[in-house]
Design a protein around this motif. Sequence first.
Motif, short mmCIF file in Angstrom:
data_model
loop_
_atom_site.label_atom_id
_atom_site.label_comp_id
_atom_site.label_asym_id
_atom_site.label_seq_id
_atom_site.Cartn_x
_atom_site.Cartn_y
_atom_site.Cartn_z
N TRP A 69 -3.30 9.17 3.56
CA TRP A 69 -4.50 9.51 2.80
C TRP A 69 -5.38 10.50 3.56
O TRP A 69 -6.11 11.31 2.95
CB TRP A 69 -5.29 8.24 2.48
N SER A 86 0.59 -1.70 5.22
CA SER A 86 1.54 -0.64 4.88
C SER A 86 2.35 -0.17 6.09
O SER A 86 2.38 1.02 6.38
CB SER A 86 0.80 0.55 4.25
N VAL A 138 0.09 5.86 -3.07
CA VAL A 138 -0.37 4.86 -2.11
C VAL A 138 -1.50 4.05 -2.74
O VAL A 138 -2.23 4.53 -3.60
CB VAL A 138 -0.83 5.50 -0.79
N CYS A 139 -1.62 2.82 -2.31
CA CYS A 139 -2.52 1.87 -2.98
C CYS A 139 -3.61 1.37 -2.03
O CYS A 139 -3.32 0.77 -0.99
CB CYS A 139 -1.73 0.69 -3.52
N GLN A 174 1.24 10.95 -3.06
CA GLN A 174 0.12 10.04 -2.92
C GLN A 174 0.26 8.79 -3.80
O GLN A 174 -0.70 8.33 -4.39
CB GLN A 174 -1.19 10.77 -3.22
N ARG A 181 -0.61 4.00 4.97
CA ARG A 181 -1.40 4.54 3.86
C ARG A 181 -2.57 5.36 4.37
O ARG A 181 -2.85 6.46 3.87
CB ARG A 181 -1.91 3.42 2.95
N TRP A 182 -3.31 4.83 5.35
CA TRP A 182 -4.49 5.55 5.82
C TRP A 182 -4.09 6.88 6.46
O TRP A 182 -4.77 7.89 6.28
CB TRP A 182 -5.30 4.71 6.81
N ALA A 236 0.78 -1.23 0.00
CA ALA A 236 0.00 0.00 0.00
C ALA A 236 0.82 1.28 0.00
O ALA A 236 0.28 2.36 -0.25
CB ALA A 236 -0.96 0.01 1.19
N VAL A 237 2.12 1.20 0.28
CA VAL A 237 2.99 2.38 0.21
C VAL A 237 4.32 1.97 -0.39
O VAL A 237 4.72 0.80 -0.30
CB VAL A 237 3.23 3.02 1.60
N ASP A 242 -6.38 -0.60 2.87
CA ASP A 242 -5.16 -0.79 2.08
C ASP A 242 -5.43 -1.85 1.03
O ASP A 242 -6.31 -2.70 1.20
CB ASP A 242 -4.02 -1.31 2.97
N SER A 293 -1.17 0.57 9.13
CA SER A 293 -1.63 1.21 7.89
C SER A 293 -1.14 2.64 7.83
O SER A 293 -1.84 3.58 8.23
CB SER A 293 -3.17 1.18 7.78
N TYR A 337 7.54 2.19 5.14
CA TYR A 337 7.49 3.25 4.13
C TYR A 337 8.87 3.84 3.96
O TYR A 337 9.49 4.31 4.92
CB TYR A 337 6.50 4.32 4.58
#
Length: 352
Positions: free
Chosen positions: A173, A155, A119-120, A117, A169-170, A86-87, A229, A167, A158
């Motif tokens: 985001w 994620s 990120v997935c 961004q 990513r969250w 996710a990252v 994610d 996470s 990173y």
Amino acid sequence: MKPPLIGVEEELLLVSTDGHPLPRNKAVLEDLGDELDVALELTRAQVEINTPVCATADELSGHLNDMRSALAAAAAEEGGRLLAIAVPPHGRPAQLVTLKPRYQEMAARYGQLAREQGVCGCHVHVDVPDKDAALSVCNHLRPWLPVLLALTANSPVYLDQDTGFASWRWIMWSRWPCSGPPPYLESSEHYDALVAMHLAAGTLMDEQMVYWDIRPSTHLPTVEVRVSDVPLTTDETVLLATLARALVMTALADGGGGPRVDSEVLRAAYWLAARDGVTAGAVDARTAEELSMAELLERLQREVAPALTELDAVDLVRDGIERALRDGNGAVRQRRAFREGADFVALTQVQP
């Protein structure tokens, strides 16, 4: 009445052989051809799978496996690897933005926020009768969104660092101006007024940038669950989609406006889910009660038990949750490999 149909969007990361973001998404899609519904994403190292509409978990699983495999083969043709992560694991924060007018405008308006961004996520679309039903479903699902985030967190690492969050990513985001859990939506008019305010203020380019973790789709008769994610495995994606589908079915059967939960309680539940995933404590956003994530996942299964029975998915969900708690989800497995000095990037690689 038949259960609602579902579809899934998975964002996946292209990297070079050494694990750095590979800005070749357009070339990968050209190699892939038109046989699959795959799209460019915000940064040039991202691609997005869009599955066909599915009626069963098995059907969804087949599409995800086939599409991931085909994309991985196309990535290999470009000298790259496809990661279900996710990252970005290595590289720099800022990524090259895809040469598409919409994405270039986002980069111009939002600057570093857009460039960072890469990120997935994973988005699950579930059919609903109309917009009013979609908004009611959003209200019903708000308390359960942190649980879905915790279950699929993928994620923790990173740019060569363990972030301390399952996470990350969250967390990244959440910097967008219209992100995180939606507010309690009183009506279609309330939703439209909020969107109009954002557009007038210039915080959003258009309604597609309503990036709440659940929202009514702007172009499909669905509600879109966007909190997750991208999961490490397709089995985890199918688990997420089945739970989202069951939650929507439960909300539609219940009707009404959905439970009103305290925004600070929901915020705490989210933060714990993003930090700890499935490995520690949690907050039930409906009751403000502290408990383990395992106990909260058990409550979720009880909440949607009739829908899971209708879907013939009781075993699928129970086994998937037990596996995540026993063996770890993507965040647990990545972090374990990272701390042991193993190749955690290889762990996330999709095979052709």
